[in-house]
Design a protein around this motif. Structure first.
Motif, mmCIF file in Angstrom:
data_model
loop_
_atom_site.group_PDB
_atom_site.id
_atom_site.type_symbol
_atom_site.label_atom_id
_atom_site.label_comp_id
_atom_site.label_asym_id
_atom_site.label_seq_id
_atom_site.Cartn_x
_atom_site.Cartn_y
_atom_site.Cartn_z
ATOM 1 N N ALA A 65 -4.460 -10.331 2.358
ATOM 2 C CA ALA A 65 -5.636 -9.505 2.077
ATOM 3 C C ALA A 65 -5.283 -8.327 1.184
ATOM 4 C CB ALA A 65 -6.244 -9.011 3.390
ATOM 5 N N VAL A 66 -4.123 -7.714 1.422
ATOM 6 C CA VAL A 66 -3.676 -6.587 0.600
ATOM 7 C C VAL A 66 -3.477 -7.036 -0.842
ATOM 8 C CG1 VAL A 66 -1.774 -4.992 0.168
ATOM 9 C CG2 VAL A 66 -2.652 -5.282 2.494
ATOM 10 N N LEU A 67 -2.824 -8.178 -1.043
ATOM 11 C CA LEU A 67 -2.564 -8.680 -2.392
ATOM 12 C C LEU A 67 -3.867 -9.049 -3.102
ATOM 13 C CD1 LEU A 67 0.604 -10.871 -1.720
ATOM 14 C CD2 LEU A 67 0.496 -8.627 -2.827
ATOM 15 N N LYS A 68 -4.808 -9.574 -2.358
ATOM 16 C CA LYS A 68 -6.127 -9.896 -2.928
ATOM 17 C C LYS A 68 -6.796 -8.628 -3.452
ATOM 18 C CE LYS A 68 -10.680 -11.747 -1.652
ATOM 19 N NZ LYS A 68 -11.515 -12.293 -0.539
ATOM 20 N N TRP A 69 -6.722 -7.564 -2.657
ATOM 21 C CA TRP A 69 -7.333 -6.307 -3.100
ATOM 22 C C TRP A 69 -6.569 -5.705 -4.275
ATOM 23 C CZ3 TRP A 69 -5.161 -1.306 -2.758
ATOM 24 C CH2 TRP A 69 -6.004 -0.310 -3.235
ATOM 25 N N LEU A 70 -5.253 -5.770 -4.247
ATOM 26 C CA LEU A 70 -4.435 -5.193 -5.320
ATOM 27 C C LEU A 70 -4.797 -5.787 -6.683
ATOM 28 C CD1 LEU A 70 -0.826 -4.796 -3.888
ATOM 29 C CD2 LEU A 70 -2.281 -3.003 -4.841
ATOM 30 N N LYS A 71 -5.123 -7.061 -6.708
ATOM 31 C CA LYS A 71 -5.483 -7.719 -7.971
ATOM 32 C C LYS A 71 -6.726 -7.096 -8.602
ATOM 33 C CE LYS A 71 -3.436 -12.222 -6.908
ATOM 34 N NZ LYS A 71 -3.696 -13.640 -6.584
ATOM 35 N N THR A 72 -7.555 -6.483 -7.775
ATOM 36 C CA THR A 72 -8.784 -5.873 -8.316
ATOM 37 C C THR A 72 -8.531 -4.523 -8.988
ATOM 38 O OG1 THR A 72 -9.408 -4.650 -6.292
ATOM 39 C CG2 THR A 72 -10.076 -6.967 -6.437
ATOM 40 N N ILE A 73 -7.379 -3.914 -8.728
ATOM 41 C CA ILE A 73 -7.117 -2.596 -9.332
ATOM 42 C C ILE A 73 -5.944 -2.583 -10.287
ATOM 43 C CG2 ILE A 73 -8.123 -1.341 -7.377
ATOM 44 C CD1 ILE A 73 -5.156 -0.569 -6.671
ATOM 45 N N ILE A 74 -5.103 -3.619 -10.221
ATOM 46 C CA ILE A 74 -3.934 -3.674 -11.119
ATOM 47 C C ILE A 74 -4.108 -4.854 -12.073
ATOM 48 C CG2 ILE A 74 -1.435 -3.990 -11.275
ATOM 49 C CD1 ILE A 74 -1.198 -2.714 -8.535
ATOM 50 N N ASN A 75 -4.246 -4.567 -13.329
ATOM 51 C CA ASN A 75 -4.435 -5.609 -14.338
ATOM 52 C C ASN A 75 -3.087 -6.063 -14.900
ATOM 53 O OD1 ASN A 75 -7.259 -5.404 -14.125
ATOM 54 N ND2 ASN A 75 -7.254 -3.626 -15.481
#
Length: 198
Positions: A188-198
């Motif tokens: 879940a953390v990695l899924k969210w990280l993808k939304t803020i780190i391009n």
């Protein structure tokens, strides 16, 4: 542009686990609890004010706050909790703002503002978005009793002193469920990280 991301959750939901994962990903963490420990360290002005308000039993022999005793006082007395909050809020806020500015200097994708009482303290208004860590109430109660060596009544009292977790979840921009296992949490953390780190 660096985003300011609020990270919060209910007591013992596992926010520290998520915070550690974000730190591993290279994001700077401004940890309100760590800053509070510094502000309320031995010999600090705030510590002296707390001792003056609550009495000599507030301090241990080495000058540290007797946090267990103090917690027992304030979590069962709204007036005492208000007194403690009044003494500590501004010094902690000043130190946190300084830490946010320092963390942003390297221009990371985001600075993580790790604050247990993020909504209660109004920090959400400074954040670009808020991530809430959640877990089922029975799991939280068990964790809290084991972690802090509390009775069920004391643990429930501490849980009740915060904004209800369901309310935090309603107000969140993203929710991470930490009620099962660490692998699911990491996903879940990695899924969210993808939304803020391009």
């Amino acid at each position: 542009m660096t985003q300011l991301i609020g990270l919060t959750g209910g007591i013992a939901t596992g926010k520290s686990t998520v915070s550690a994962m974000l730190a591993e990903a290279g994001l700077p963490i401004v940890d309100a609890d760590k800053i509070a420990w510094q502000v309320e360290g031995p010999g600090q002005p705030t510590t002296q004010k707390i001792a003056a308000a609550f009495g000599p039993q507030t301090l241990l022999a080495d000058g540290q706050l007797n946090r267990r005793w103090l917690g027992q006082q304030v979590f069962n007395d709204a007036e005492k909790l208000a007194t403690l909050t009044r003494l500590t809020r501004m010094p902690i806020q000043r130190a946190m703002l300084a830490a946010i500015i320092a963390a942003a200097q390297t221009k990371p994708a985001a600075v993580i503002l790790d604050v247990p009482l993020l909504y209660e303290g109004g920090w959400d208004h400074l954040c670009d978005q808020v991530v809430v860590v959640t877990a089922p109430e029975n799991v939280v109660l068990t964790r809290l009793m084991a972690r802090n060596h509390l009775s069920q009544a004391d643990a429930q009292s501490r849980m009740a002193s915060q904004l209800p977790l369901v309310e935090k979840v309603k107000r969140a921009d993203f929710v991470i469920d930490n009620g099962e296992n660490v692998d699911k949490t990491r996903t879940a953390v990695l899924k969210w990280l993808k939304t803020i780190i391009n």
